[in-house]
Write an enzyme that holds these catalytic residues in place. Structure first.
Site, PDB file in Angstrom:
ATOM      1  CG  ASN A   1      -2.433   0.008   0.631  1.00 34.89           C
ATOM      2  OD1 ASN A   1      -2.703   0.801  -0.262  1.00 34.89           O
ATOM      3  ND2 ASN A   1      -3.323  -0.807   1.170  1.00 34.89           N
TER       4      ASN A   1
ATOM      5  CG  ASP B   1      -5.559   2.295   1.863  1.00 30.57           C
ATOM      6  OD1 ASP B   1      -4.683   2.163   1.001  1.00 30.57           O
ATOM      7  OD2 ASP B   1      -6.749   2.011   1.644  1.00 30.57           O
TER       8      ASP B   1
END
Ligand code: CA
Length: 292
Positions: A149, A199
């Site tokens: 990510n 994220d």
């Protein structure tokens, strides 16, 4: 301190909005809707968004020095001519990726593009972070990843921040820009499950690390010493990534998702998947370009 207003920048309602990057020359924010295979070009001044369908999932996009974009696509890396919409393969990943797809990516200060993979069933592992050099070579740099990510580099150029979402952490590596290599991985911030899953991330012009918390409905800023500095609550539960943009690089754009929401949650969060904007009073850094 009261929170600056998080405003809806574009009512896009993407399934999996991701990968924001500011294209200053064209005064637009490039972002993607991964599984829909769409690249969006949002011009805030005009309030308009142009969409290019690239015919396959697109994990991330980055600006190219010569114009157009470079994309992380399931088979590897491809270019996108944003005038004609033509996608041209540039390089394949070194091994076949039957049950995986490309996810987040970003260019380093030497013009290489970094992007990583994740298993389609998110728990399987077997992903990796790859480095794509302007000369065309693809190298696996960080193997054994669950969901590759967000990544970005520290202000002093000595560290690379990296999120493998499955770990629930932001990690930090020592960074060698000349060699394009990382070493000495260690945890930077650990997130308890109730905070959401780390994220996408971006580093601002003061060295602060902004991270979107998937399922946590918030954006956090950490100082370079890893202490929590600020929290912005989002009007939706699944922010995915953030990047500074706008003419003064002071607008923090946040992409979000609706793919993980139930029908009930979609009804409660009608703007999920849209693009949001907040002015936190900090400036961002211009993005790096892919050098070829
Ligand atoms: Ca992501």
């Amino acid at each position: 301190m009261s929170q600056p207003r998080v405003e809806l920048a574009l009512d896009a309602r993407a399934e999996l909005g991701e990968g924001p990057v500011w294209d200053a020359a064209n005064e637009r924010l490039v972002w993607v809707d991964i599984m829909a295979g769409r690249v969006h070009l949002f011009r805030p001044k005009a309030g308009e968004c142009r969409t290019l369908a690239v015919g396959r999932p697109v994990g991330a996009a980055a600006l190219r020095a010569g114009g157009g974009l470079i994309l992380a696509v399931p088979e590897g890396f491809a270019s996108l001519d944003v005038e004609t919409g033509v996608v041209a393969p540039l390089a394949a990943l070194p091994e076949p990726q039957p049950d995986r797809r490309m996810n987040d990516g970003k260019c380093d200060a030497a013009g290489r593009f970094w992007a990583g993979t994740m298993a389609l069933d998110e728990r399987a592992g077997g992903g990796a972070l790859y480095r794509f050099d302007p000369g065309g070579q693809v190298t696996s740099i960080v193997p054994g990843v669950t969901v590759s990510n967000g990544l970005d580099w520290s202000l002093d150029g000595r560290h690379m921040y990296y999120v493998d979402s499955g770990s629930g952490r932001i990690d930090v590596f020592d960074w060698d820009l000349g060699a394009g290599l990382v070493s000495n991985r260690r945890p930077f911030v650990h997130f308890p499950a109730q905070a959401g899953v780390p994220d996408g991330l971006t580093v601002d012009a003061e060295g602060g690390v902004w991270v979107a918390l998937w399922g946590g409905g918030a954006i956090h800023r950490y100082r370079p010493d890893s202490t929590l500095d600020r929290v912005f609550l989002m009007p939706v539960s699944h922010p995915t990534s953030c990047a500074f943009g706008g003419p003064d690089l002071r607008d923090l754009y946040v992409t979000t998702a609706r793919i993980a929401l139930s029908a009930e949650e979609r009804a409660r969060q009608p703007e999920a998947g849209s693009l949001f904007r907040v002015r936190p009073g900090v400036r961002g850094r211009p993005p790096n370009f892919f050098a070829a």
